[in-house]
Scaffold this active site. Structure first.
Site, short mmCIF file in Angstrom:
data_model
loop_
_atom_site.label_atom_id
_atom_site.label_comp_id
_atom_site.label_asym_id
_atom_site.label_seq_id
_atom_site.Cartn_x
_atom_site.Cartn_y
_atom_site.Cartn_z
N ARG A 6 76.05 36.58 92.52
CA ARG A 6 75.16 37.73 92.43
C ARG A 6 75.91 38.97 92.00
O ARG A 6 77.10 39.11 92.22
CB ARG A 6 74.55 38.03 93.81
CG ARG A 6 73.59 37.02 94.34
CD ARG A 6 72.17 37.18 93.84
NE ARG A 6 71.73 38.54 93.67
CZ ARG A 6 71.02 39.24 94.55
NH1 ARG A 6 70.68 38.74 95.70
NH2 ARG A 6 70.65 40.47 94.28
N ARG A 62 74.92 38.73 73.96
CA ARG A 62 75.06 38.40 72.54
C ARG A 62 76.44 38.76 72.00
O ARG A 62 76.90 38.19 71.02
CB ARG A 62 73.98 39.11 71.71
CG ARG A 62 72.60 38.57 71.99
CD ARG A 62 71.57 39.24 71.11
NE ARG A 62 70.24 38.77 71.47
CZ ARG A 62 69.13 39.37 71.13
NH1 ARG A 62 69.18 40.48 70.39
NH2 ARG A 62 67.97 38.89 71.49
N CYS A 74 65.19 37.36 81.46
CA CYS A 74 64.98 38.66 82.10
C CYS A 74 63.64 38.66 82.82
O CYS A 74 62.69 38.00 82.40
CB CYS A 74 64.97 39.77 81.05
SG CYS A 74 66.54 40.01 80.22
N GLU A 77 61.90 43.16 88.88
CA GLU A 77 62.02 43.10 90.34
C GLU A 77 60.67 43.42 90.99
O GLU A 77 59.83 44.11 90.41
CB GLU A 77 63.03 44.15 90.83
CG GLU A 77 64.46 43.74 90.71
CD GLU A 77 64.87 42.67 91.69
OE1 GLU A 77 64.41 42.66 92.85
OE2 GLU A 77 65.67 41.82 91.28
N ARG A 89 69.95 43.64 88.21
CA ARG A 89 70.54 42.61 89.07
C ARG A 89 70.74 41.33 88.25
O ARG A 89 69.93 41.03 87.38
CB ARG A 89 69.61 42.31 90.25
CG ARG A 89 69.49 43.44 91.25
CD ARG A 89 68.45 43.09 92.31
NE ARG A 89 68.39 44.04 93.39
CZ ARG A 89 67.66 45.13 93.41
NH1 ARG A 89 66.89 45.44 92.38
NH2 ARG A 89 67.66 45.94 94.45
N TYR A 107 78.98 44.37 92.96
CA TYR A 107 78.00 45.46 93.05
C TYR A 107 78.68 46.75 92.61
O TYR A 107 79.70 47.13 93.19
CB TYR A 107 77.46 45.57 94.48
CG TYR A 107 76.66 44.34 94.86
CD1 TYR A 107 75.29 44.31 94.64
CD2 TYR A 107 77.28 43.20 95.36
CE1 TYR A 107 74.56 43.17 94.94
CE2 TYR A 107 76.55 42.06 95.65
CZ TYR A 107 75.20 42.06 95.44
OH TYR A 107 74.47 40.92 95.72
N ARG A 115 74.68 45.66 99.10
CA ARG A 115 75.42 44.68 99.89
C ARG A 115 76.81 45.20 100.23
O ARG A 115 77.82 44.69 99.75
CB ARG A 115 75.55 43.35 99.13
CG ARG A 115 74.27 42.56 98.96
CD ARG A 115 73.63 42.11 100.27
NE ARG A 115 74.50 41.32 101.13
CZ ARG A 115 74.53 40.00 101.17
NH1 ARG A 115 73.74 39.29 100.39
NH2 ARG A 115 75.35 39.38 102.00
#
Length: 125
Positions: A6, A62, A74, A77, A89, A107, A115
Site C-alpha cells: 500500500r 507509462r 484507476c 475513493e 492511493r 505514505y 497510517r
C-alpha cells in the site's frame, strides 16, 4: 507468496502534471523499498479522492521502463466526510518471498496521517 503493498500521497492542486509526478514518486519509492520487479506484479489499483479528476494517475507508469504489460486500473475513493483531500492511493499486488511484516508501505506528504503506524524514518526519494 502474493502480497499487497500500500501507499498514498497527496497533491496540492488538481493538475495533470502534479498528479502524474506525485504518482511516479510514490510508486518509485514502493518499487525501491520493496525491490519490486515488473514481472512480479499481478496488478496495480490506483484510487483518487473526488477532488482529483485532471488525469488518470496510471499514466505515471507509462514512463517506467519494463512496466508496459503491468495491468493498472484507476478508480475513485469512497467520498467519506472529512477524509483526507487530494489523495492518491495505490495497491500493488505482487509475488514476493518477503514476509508480510517486511513489506514496506509508503505514505508521503499529508498521507502520512493515514497510517502513522507504518511510517518509515529513512526516505529514499
Amino acid at each position: 507468496m502474493v502480497r499487497g503493498i500500500r501507499g498514498a500521497i497527496t497533491v496540492i492542486n488538481n493538475e495533470e502534471q502534479e498528479i502524474i509526478k506525485a504518482t511516479e514518486r510514490l510508486i518509485k519509492e514502493i518499487i525501491i523499498l520493496n525491490q519490486v520487479a515488473p514481472e512480479n506484479v499481478a496488478h496495480i489499483i490506483i484510487t483518487v479522492t473526488e477532488d482529483l479528476n485532471a488525469t488518470f494517475p496510471a499514466k505515471a507508469l507509462r514512463s517506467f521502463e519494463g512496466w508496459t504489460y503491468v495491468p493498472v486500473m484507476c478508480s475513485r475513493e469512497i467520498p467519506v466526510p472529512k477524509s483526507l483531500p487530494k489523495c492518491i492511493r495505490v495497491m500493488l499486488t505482487v509475488n514476493t518471498s518477503s514476509a508480510q511484516a517486511d513489506i514496506k508501505h509508503v505514505y508521503l506528504e499529508d498521507a502520512i496521517h493515514l497510517r502513522p503506524d507504518l511510517q518509515l524514518t529513512d526516505r529514499h526519494l
